[in-house]
Design an enzyme around this catalytic site. Structure first.
Site, PDB file in Angstrom:
ATOM      1  N   PHE A   1      -1.357   4.208  -1.815  1.00 25.90           N
ATOM      2  CA  PHE A   1      -2.669   4.256  -1.170  1.00 25.90           C
ATOM      3  C   PHE A   1      -2.660   3.665   0.229  1.00 25.90           C
ATOM      4  O   PHE A   1      -3.529   3.981   1.038  1.00 25.90           O
ATOM      5  CB  PHE A   1      -3.711   3.519  -2.025  1.00 25.90           C
ATOM      6  CG  PHE A   1      -3.553   2.015  -2.052  1.00 25.90           C
ATOM      7  CD1 PHE A   1      -4.019   1.218  -1.005  1.00 25.90           C
ATOM      8  CD2 PHE A   1      -2.961   1.381  -3.129  1.00 25.90           C
ATOM      9  CE1 PHE A   1      -3.879  -0.158  -1.037  1.00 25.90           C
ATOM     10  CE2 PHE A   1      -2.822   0.008  -3.172  1.00 25.90           C
ATOM     11  CZ  PHE A   1      -3.283  -0.767  -2.118  1.00 25.90           C
TER      12      PHE A   1
ATOM     13  N   LYS B   1       2.263  14.227  -4.378  1.00 19.37           N
ATOM     14  CA  LYS B   1       1.222  13.637  -5.213  1.00 19.37           C
ATOM     15  C   LYS B   1       0.754  12.372  -4.505  1.00 19.37           C
ATOM     16  O   LYS B   1       1.343  11.307  -4.628  1.00 19.37           O
ATOM     17  CB  LYS B   1       1.764  13.307  -6.608  1.00 19.37           C
ATOM     18  CG  LYS B   1       0.707  13.276  -7.729  1.00 19.37           C
ATOM     19  CD  LYS B   1      -0.411  12.264  -7.559  1.00 19.37           C
ATOM     20  CE  LYS B   1       0.042  10.854  -7.749  1.00 19.37           C
ATOM     21  NZ  LYS B   1      -1.114   9.868  -7.622  1.00 19.37           N
TER      22      LYS B   1
ATOM     23  N   GLU C   1      -4.645   8.856  -5.670  1.00 18.88           N
ATOM     24  CA  GLU C   1      -5.975   9.421  -5.907  1.00 18.88           C
ATOM     25  C   GLU C   1      -7.065   8.599  -5.227  1.00 18.88           C
ATOM     26  O   GLU C   1      -8.207   9.064  -5.112  1.00 18.88           O
ATOM     27  CB  GLU C   1      -6.244   9.508  -7.413  1.00 18.88           C
ATOM     28  CG  GLU C   1      -6.327   8.189  -8.159  1.00 18.88           C
ATOM     29  CD  GLU C   1      -4.967   7.638  -8.565  1.00 18.88           C
ATOM     30  OE1 GLU C   1      -4.947   6.744  -9.439  1.00 18.88           O
ATOM     31  OE2 GLU C   1      -3.934   8.073  -7.995  1.00 18.88           O
TER      32      GLU C   1
ATOM     33  N   SER D   1       4.678  -0.241  -6.072  1.00 20.64           N
ATOM     34  CA  SER D   1       5.035  -1.561  -6.573  1.00 20.64           C
ATOM     35  C   SER D   1       6.372  -1.509  -7.311  1.00 20.64           C
ATOM     36  O   SER D   1       6.809  -0.444  -7.777  1.00 20.64           O
ATOM     37  CB  SER D   1       3.950  -2.081  -7.514  1.00 20.64           C
ATOM     38  OG  SER D   1       3.927  -1.315  -8.708  1.00 20.64           O
TER      39      SER D   1
ATOM     40  N   CYS E   1       3.680  -3.004   2.595  1.00 16.71           N
ATOM     41  CA  CYS E   1       4.894  -3.498   1.941  1.00 16.71           C
ATOM     42  C   CYS E   1       5.740  -4.314   2.897  1.00 16.71           C
ATOM     43  O   CYS E   1       6.634  -5.049   2.470  1.00 16.71           O
ATOM     44  CB  CYS E   1       5.702  -2.342   1.359  1.00 16.71           C
ATOM     45  SG  CYS E   1       6.444  -1.272   2.601  1.00 16.71           S
TER      46      CYS E   1
ATOM     47  N   GLU F   1       3.729 -10.453  -5.619  1.00 17.87           N
ATOM     48  CA  GLU F   1       3.321  -9.621  -4.483  1.00 17.87           C
ATOM     49  C   GLU F   1       1.810  -9.429  -4.566  1.00 17.87           C
ATOM     50  O   GLU F   1       1.302  -8.642  -5.363  1.00 17.87           O
ATOM     51  CB  GLU F   1       4.019  -8.262  -4.506  1.00 17.87           C
ATOM     52  CG  GLU F   1       3.690  -7.445  -3.264  1.00 17.87           C
ATOM     53  CD  GLU F   1       4.280  -6.044  -3.290  1.00 17.87           C
ATOM     54  OE1 GLU F   1       4.484  -5.476  -2.199  1.00 17.87           O
ATOM     55  OE2 GLU F   1       4.515  -5.516  -4.390  1.00 17.87           O
TER      56      GLU F   1
END
Length: 500
Positions: free
Chosen positions: A153, A177, A180, A230, A285, A385
């Site tokens: 995202f 993909k 969402e 992740s 990240c 994280e």
């Protein structure tokens, strides 16, 4: 049509999907907390239809000349630059990052497109004449087939652009993909690819959740999977996809350290800590989340960071603010939970982002910059994280102690050293066990003609993203050994072939 009636659906075969989805998800504007639309969620049958479109297109795209492929890439690059503002606005509307940050994301993705425009040179094979008597050997790189991209995202445009242009330039087809939570950027990219002249089915988009991801990971016609997310999910993607015979590059999580030595320029270091810790609300990240201060600089460095945090404007990314909201209410609450956990563990809360005034709707998903001091390695604010605007300061007594702290982390994504000592910098480059290193650079994301990727639990698989690693990942090497007989080479010889 009201914003809440906006429907974001799949794209394959060169057009938006016209079917009816059994499930849909809400898409939010993080700055207002309001539902801005709905995204169709794919089931296995829909994923199969997208993969079928990609497999059908592969049969002709793989044989398309390099000149034609490059022409499409150059036109895509032109269109992407031309409509970068539109794409950035779509990112801000669904992710929440400020417009300038979203524009920077598009620009970094554009750089990978430019790298892919040089694919004729990158796909050159080798040739050896006379490897043995009248025997020649040459190599060639060929596409792998249908490639799947599962993107996160936090970078709705940049991460797809890390992979898709290189895959397509190499002669593959793509099924993307996207998350969402931020689906619109992927559809804008699909429209730009079509406008650039990419044949139908070469670039496809399916929206969805875990059901769609699993369908891609196990689909017999998907040859390779690129993933960013992740660490637990990256491990799952790697293990599931490789178990089904696919090549995988799965980029996982991070706990990036910024080490500040006593001789460092503290103003430069303070600017870097704020920029790298709180840019994009810490949802990167490559964000710096652990600042390792080598004494005696901690007190002075924290004072300068605190001054800079006080000057930040938090609010709606469309209003000229410095930092926007977090992506969802649930994620905001999760990050806020770590603030409580840090307090409970005994860390000193220097700046509390939960109390930050904002320039935005009260229902937005807000959490301001948060600064902890005197964090210790066993605290969850250090070990986990967090993926939010929480910066933890750890105090150590020496360079060696700082290096040990970085190297003992299970993650190895990015790190930075701030110093004016060239010897210390050179030593750090050699000794630190991290894939991407910055020297007086807080977010060392490599340029497009190098490759992006970490070490240890930050990467599953051998190939990094884009650059030379990307070309290798999206192609297979074939080596051809040939002999063209002439009248002098005929005859029977039952001995083992020898090079001479």
């Amino acid at each position: 049509m009201n914003d809440t009636d906006k429907r974001i659906t799949h794209w394959f075969g060169g057009a938006a999907w016209t079917g009816t989805a059994a499930r849909a998800g809400d898409v939010f504007d993080p700055a207002t907390g309001a539902v801005s639309g709905h995204v169709d969620l794919a089931d296995a049958a829909t994923v199969d239809a997208a993969v079928t479109a990609a497999r059908t297109a592969f049969t002709t795209w793989r044989r398309t000349s390099l000149a034609r492929r490059v022409a499409v890439l150059f036109e895509f690059r032109r269109l992407l630059a031309e409509r970068a503002g539109e794409l950035a606005a779509a990112i801000t509307a669904e992710h929440g990052k400020v417009l300038d940050d979203a524009a920077g994301e598009v620009q970094r993705g554009l750089e990978v497109v430019e790298f892919a425009c040089g694919i004729p040179h990158l796909l050159k094979g080798g040739h050896t004449m006379g490897a043995a008597t009248r025997v020649d050997v040459h190599s060639l790189r060929q596409p792998v087939g249908v490639t799947a991209i599962v993107s996160p995202f936090n970078f709705p445009a940049m991460v797809p652009l890390w992979f898709a242009p290189v895959s397509i330039a190499c002669g593959n087809t793509v099924v993307l993909k996207p998350s969402e939570k931020v689906p619109s950027a992927a559809i804008l990219l699909a429209e730009l690819w079509r406008e650039a002249g990419l044949p139908d089915g070469v670039f496809n988009v399916v929206h969805g959740d875990r059901e769609a991801v699993d369908a891609l990971l196990t689909h017999a016609d998907v040859a390779a999977v690129s993933f960013v997310g992740s660490t637990p999910v990256a491990r799952y993607v790697y293990e599931r996809a490789t178990a089904h015979g696919k090549r995988v590059q799965a980029l996982g999580g991070a706990k990036n350290h910024m080490v500040v030595l006593p001789d460092a320029d503290l103003d430069l270091a303070a600017d870097a800590a704020v920029n790298a810790g709180f840019g994009s609300a810490g949802e990167r990240c490559m964000a710096i989340s652990a600042l390792v201060a080598v004494e005696p600089v901690a007190d002075e460095l924290i004072a300068r960071i605190t001054e800079r945090i006080a000057g930040l404007k938090v609010g709606d990314g469309r209003r000229g603010c410095d930092m926007g909201p977090l992506v969802t209410a649930a994620h905001r609450d999760r990050v806020a939970g770590y603030v409580e956990a840090g307090l409970d563990a005994g860390a000193e809360l220097v700046v509390d982002g939960r109390e930050r005034p904002v320039d935005g709707d009260a229902a937005g998903f807000w959490l301001g910059p948060t600064l902890f001091d005197r964090v210790t390695p066993e605290m969850s604010v250090y070990t986990d994280e967090i993926f939010g605007p929480v910066l933890s300061v750890l105090r150590v007594g020496s360079y060696d102690a700082a290096l040990d702290l970085v190297n003992s982390s299970p993650y190895g994504n990015g790190t930075a050293l701030f110093t004016n000592d060239g010897g210390a910098a050179r030593r750090f480059e050699e000794e630190v066990e991290v894939g991407m290193v910055g020297i007086n650079v807080p977010i060392p994301v490599p340029v497009s003609y190098y490759s992006f990727g970490g070490w240890k639990a930050s990467l599953f698989g051998d190939a990094h993203a884009y650059g030379p690693d990307g070309v290798h990942f999206f192609t297979r090497t074939k080596t051809v050994t040939s002999r063209w007989p002439d009248p002098h080479s005929r005859g029977i010889d039952l001995g083992f072939p020898r090079n001479h």
